[in-house]
Design a protein around this motif. Structure first.
Motif, PDB file in Angstrom:
ATOM      1  N   ALA A   6       0.830  -1.211   0.000  1.00  0.00           N
ATOM      2  CA  ALA A   6       0.000   0.000   0.000  1.00  0.00           C
ATOM      3  C   ALA A   6       0.862   1.257   0.000  1.00  0.00           C
ATOM      4  CB  ALA A   6      -0.931  -0.018   1.205  1.00  0.00           C
ATOM      5  N   ALA A   7       1.932   1.253   0.788  1.00  0.00           N
ATOM      6  CA  ALA A   7       2.811   2.425   0.860  1.00  0.00           C
ATOM      7  C   ALA A   7       3.487   2.684  -0.478  1.00  0.00           C
ATOM      8  CB  ALA A   7       3.855   2.235   1.959  1.00  0.00           C
ATOM      9  N   ARG A   8       3.767   1.629  -1.243  1.00  0.00           N
ATOM     10  CA  ARG A   8       4.392   1.785  -2.555  1.00  0.00           C
ATOM     11  C   ARG A   8       3.381   2.092  -3.645  1.00  0.00           C
ATOM     12  NH1 ARG A   8       7.434  -3.023  -1.008  1.00  0.00           N
ATOM     13  NH2 ARG A   8       6.107  -4.242  -2.405  1.00  0.00           N
ATOM     14  N   GLY A   9       2.090   2.058  -3.299  1.00  0.00           N
ATOM     15  CA  GLY A   9       1.062   2.320  -4.293  1.00  0.00           C
ATOM     16  C   GLY A   9       0.883   1.175  -5.283  1.00  0.00           C
ATOM     17  N   GLN A  10       1.063  -0.059  -4.798  1.00  0.00           N
ATOM     18  CA  GLN A  10       0.948  -1.230  -5.655  1.00  0.00           C
ATOM     19  C   GLN A  10      -0.310  -2.015  -5.315  1.00  0.00           C
ATOM     20  OE1 GLN A  10       5.337  -2.505  -4.923  1.00  0.00           O
ATOM     21  NE2 GLN A  10       4.685  -3.522  -6.812  1.00  0.00           N
ATOM     22  N   ALA A  11      -1.049  -2.413  -6.340  1.00  0.00           N
ATOM     23  CA  ALA A  11      -2.208  -3.275  -6.149  1.00  0.00           C
ATOM     24  C   ALA A  11      -1.740  -4.729  -6.090  1.00  0.00           C
ATOM     25  CB  ALA A  11      -3.201  -3.083  -7.281  1.00  0.00           C
ATOM     26  N   VAL A  12      -2.477  -5.561  -5.377  1.00  0.00           N
ATOM     27  CA  VAL A  12      -2.146  -6.971  -5.225  1.00  0.00           C
ATOM     28  C   VAL A  12      -3.394  -7.790  -5.529  1.00  0.00           C
ATOM     29  CG1 VAL A  12      -1.254  -8.745  -3.677  1.00  0.00           C
ATOM     30  CG2 VAL A  12      -0.482  -6.396  -3.431  1.00  0.00           C
ATOM     31  N   ASP A  13      -3.236  -8.817  -6.382  1.00  0.00           N
ATOM     32  CA  ASP A  13      -4.373  -9.669  -6.711  1.00  0.00           C
ATOM     33  C   ASP A  13      -4.767 -10.566  -5.535  1.00  0.00           C
ATOM     34  OD1 ASP A  13      -4.507  -8.628  -9.267  1.00  0.00           O
ATOM     35  OD2 ASP A  13      -3.145 -10.144 -10.101  1.00  0.00           O
ATOM     36  N   ASP A  14      -3.764 -11.103  -4.825  1.00  0.00           N
ATOM     37  CA  ASP A  14      -4.034 -12.005  -3.714  1.00  0.00           C
ATOM     38  C   ASP A  14      -4.170 -11.224  -2.416  1.00  0.00           C
ATOM     39  OD1 ASP A  14      -3.906 -14.286  -5.319  1.00  0.00           O
ATOM     40  OD2 ASP A  14      -1.721 -14.378  -5.132  1.00  0.00           O
ATOM     41  N   SER A  15      -4.794 -11.885  -1.444  1.00  0.00           N
ATOM     42  CA  SER A  15      -4.900 -11.308  -0.107  1.00  0.00           C
ATOM     43  C   SER A  15      -3.783 -11.849   0.773  1.00  0.00           C
ATOM     44  CB  SER A  15      -6.262 -11.652   0.504  1.00  0.00           C
ATOM     45  OG  SER A  15      -6.398 -13.063   0.625  1.00  0.00           O
ATOM     46  N   PHE A  16      -3.619 -11.249   1.952  1.00  0.00           N
ATOM     47  CA  PHE A  16      -2.606 -11.666   2.903  1.00  0.00           C
ATOM     48  C   PHE A  16      -3.289 -12.260   4.123  1.00  0.00           C
ATOM     49  CE2 PHE A  16      -0.736  -8.392   0.310  1.00  0.00           C
ATOM     50  CZ  PHE A  16       0.544  -8.863   0.054  1.00  0.00           C
ATOM     51  N   THR A  17      -2.801 -13.412   4.559  1.00  0.00           N
ATOM     52  CA  THR A  17      -3.403 -14.098   5.706  1.00  0.00           C
ATOM     53  C   THR A  17      -3.243 -13.269   6.974  1.00  0.00           C
ATOM     54  OG1 THR A  17      -3.024 -16.288   4.763  1.00  0.00           O
ATOM     55  CG2 THR A  17      -3.307 -16.162   7.144  1.00  0.00           C
ATOM     56  N   ASP A  18      -4.334 -13.044   7.648  1.00  0.00           N
ATOM     57  CA  ASP A  18      -4.321 -12.408   8.960  1.00  0.00           C
ATOM     58  C   ASP A  18      -4.507 -13.486  10.029  1.00  0.00           C
ATOM     59  OD1 ASP A  18      -4.378 -10.702  11.070  1.00  0.00           O
ATOM     60  OD2 ASP A  18      -6.372  -9.922  10.678  1.00  0.00           O
ATOM     61  N   SER A  19      -5.684 -14.096  10.049  1.00  0.00           N
ATOM     62  CA  SER A  19      -5.944 -15.205  10.962  1.00  0.00           C
ATOM     63  C   SER A  19      -7.022 -16.076  10.316  1.00  0.00           C
ATOM     64  CB  SER A  19      -6.411 -14.690  12.327  1.00  0.00           C
ATOM     65  OG  SER A  19      -6.681 -15.761  13.200  1.00  0.00           O
ATOM     66  N   LEU A  20      -6.615 -17.224   9.768  1.00  0.00           N
ATOM     67  CA  LEU A  20      -7.531 -18.115   9.050  1.00  0.00           C
ATOM     68  C   LEU A  20      -7.461 -19.511   9.639  1.00  0.00           C
ATOM     69  CD1 LEU A  20      -6.892 -17.077   5.325  1.00  0.00           C
ATOM     70  CD2 LEU A  20      -8.861 -16.484   6.746  1.00  0.00           C
ATOM     71  N   THR A  21      -8.630 -20.136   9.779  1.00  0.00           N
ATOM     72  CA  THR A  21      -8.722 -21.491  10.313  1.00  0.00           C
ATOM     73  C   THR A  21      -9.501 -22.374   9.351  1.00  0.00           C
ATOM     74  OG1 THR A  21      -8.680 -20.674  12.593  1.00  0.00           O
ATOM     75  CG2 THR A  21      -9.482 -22.916  12.244  1.00  0.00           C
ATOM     76  N   TRP A  22      -8.884 -23.494   8.982  1.00  0.00           N
ATOM     77  CA  TRP A  22      -9.519 -24.483   8.110  1.00  0.00           C
ATOM     78  C   TRP A  22      -9.892 -25.711   8.939  1.00  0.00           C
ATOM     79  CZ3 TRP A  22      -5.415 -21.523   6.748  1.00  0.00           C
ATOM     80  CH2 TRP A  22      -5.465 -20.837   5.534  1.00  0.00           C
ATOM     81  N   THR A  23     -11.084 -26.244   8.714  1.00  0.00           N
ATOM     82  CA  THR A  23     -11.498 -27.500   9.340  1.00  0.00           C
ATOM     83  C   THR A  23     -12.150 -28.376   8.288  1.00  0.00           C
ATOM     84  OG1 THR A  23     -13.598 -26.490  10.022  1.00  0.00           O
ATOM     85  CG2 THR A  23     -11.819 -26.548  11.653  1.00  0.00           C
TER      86      THR A  23
END
Length: 480
Positions: free
Chosen positions: A235-252
């Protein structure tokens, strides 16, 4: 700087290889000198080198829609994996596995490390210690180091990762619990992790219980906790990103099967069922006119689900002839501030023995290899084998998008959707395997494998897309 990093990694890999080779030679000499007597510790209990010559042909990844021309390729690659297993003491064991790969051009080695193309590297694949003195159970141990973490379906874990885990394996119950993190790829060509895989601590657990002879119930859980600031940096560099970044994810996931991945099975009917969910939060980078760079980060709620149901019938026992069908779905879509799309753990390969033969087959198609997200797939297959030496697998896949406006990620095909249809297309795969080297000590014996697939894009790609895209891989393997 990158050149210096690659040089140091190359020197490290070669040093480890030389040291391991000298240790192996010393252990073998010790074994020869002590023939007929009890051996001391440490001692080499297994040593081999797996070599593979591959011929890889691929059609255009952009399906004729890319502005920068086609990306067709016809290449050859050589893959060498030496490995050593030592018994260090009555309760301690260790393993070291290295890899050297070289190709005539840029190729995707998707059965090993999907999502990246390369023309060669040295790599440290596995290096772990295992201690089984916790109890009297021979199948209980604790393991730490870098290991290939894998479960049968390949849709959750099938990747090299640094971990600490407890293992409990008996005839009725198979359980593992641990923590893990990917620190680097440990490859000389591209050691850095992809941005969305960096700084994620993971907890994982899997248990599989044989509640009735040949029938299993399983439970799987994975939690990913991100602690990096990659999103803020983009964001600081002004770049868009296609993917998201994991914050807190749980798979079951809850699973049930009847010997579904056992290619030696004589069962007349087999089944597999898996129902899964992912919940938590992630971070996305989006436009923000009020931010100095024009971009800012936003936390997003994630709630997705997926299911995979399959059944197989055996028509003949010898040679074994089976027919089977699968239906898989993964949710897609969402609203501002939330995502309803299911996503995988990023440790998956989607490659397993789900057709009932010895061959590892791509679950969603050899020529497209999509991730299990925003996707609906119907799969029909038939397979013929003698269980040990040879097999033939023929598969048909039909694809739809879960959400027309959503995206679909693939290791081999760029999206390019029109947003006017959910018809993703169809594909046909042919996978043949001959395992002559496995049952023979002859130097003339080899394993031969063919993995071929043709993908036919649907209306979601529009009228200008190519009619077909192929991917064919022929492997000639030898174990020394």
């Amino acid at each position: 700087m990158q050149l210096m990093t690659n040089y140091r990694l190359t020197r490290l890999a070669l040093s480890i290889s030389c040291l391991a080779s000298m240790g192996a030679a010393q252990a073998m000499a010790q074994s020869t000198g002590e023939a007929g007597a009890d051996q001391g510790y440490p001692r080499l209990v297994e040593q081999n080198v797996r070599s593979k010559l591959s011929f890889i042909s691929e059609g255009d990844r952009r399906l004729g829609l890319g502005p920068n021309g086609a990306t067709k390729s016809n290449e050859a690659g050589l893959d060498i994996k030496p490995e050593w297993v030592w018994q260090l003491s009555p309760h301690w064991r260790s393993k070291l596995r290295l890899q050297a790969f070289a190709a005539t051009g840029q190729v995707d080695v998707s059965d090993e490390i999907g999502g990246t193309t390369t023309d060669g590297f040295f790599a440290l694949r596995e290096a772990w210690l295992d201690y089984n003195g916790l109890s009297d159970y021979p199948g209980e141990s604790i393991r730490f180091g870098r290991e290939r973490l894998k479960e049968d379906s390949g849709m959750w874990w099938d990747d090299d990762i640094t971990l600490v885990r407890w293992i409990f394996d008996t005839s009725l119950l198979d359980t593992t619990v641990g923590v893990a993190q990917k620190f680097a790829e440990l490859r000389t060509d591209d050691n850095e992790l992809q941005e969305d895989e960096q700084d994620i601590g993971r907890f994982f657990a899997h248990t599989r219980w044989q509640w009735r002879k040949g029938h299993y119930l399983g439970f799987l859980a994975t939690h990913g906790q991100g602690y990096g600031d990659q999103a803020d940096e983009f964001a600081a560099r002004g770049q868009a990103v296609d993917d998201s970044f994991t914050d807190s994810l749980t798979w079951t996931a809850v699973q049930a099967d009847r010997n579904y991945f056992d290619w030696h099975s004589h069962d007349a009917f087999q089944y597999f069922a898996s129902v899964a969910a992912v919940n938590g939060t992630d971070t996305v980078v989006g436009t923000d006119p009020g931010a100095p760079s024009g971009y800012s980060t936003h936390e997003r709620d994630v709630s997705g689900w997926a299911a995979d149901l399959g059944a197989r019938a055996q028509l003949l026992d010898m040679p074994r002839w089976v027919i089977g069908a699968h239906g898989a779905v993964a949710s897609g879509g969402g609203e501002p501030g939330e995502s309803d799309a299911f996503r995988q753990t990023s440790l998956e390969s989607n490659r397993s023995r789900f057709t009932g033969t010895r061959s590892q087959v791509q679950r969603f198609g050899e020529a497209i290899q999509p991730e299990w997200t925003n996707l609906r797939v119907f799969t029909f297959y038939t397979a013929l084998s003698d269980r040990d030496t040879w097999d033939a697998n023929l598969l048909y896949h039909r694809y739809w998008l879960g959400d027309e406006a959503g995206t679909l990620r693939s290791d081999l095909v760029e999206p390019g959707f029109t947003g006017a249809s959910d018809d993703l297309g169809q594909s046909v795969d042919l996978v043949l395997g001959y395992y002559g080297d496995s049952a023979s000590t002859s130097w003339a014996a080899f394993d031969v494998r063919l993995r071929g697939g043709v993908f036919m894009p649907g209306d979601a790609y529009g009228d200008e897309a190519d009619d077909t895209r192929h991917r064919v891989v022929v492997d000639l393997s030898k174990r020394f």
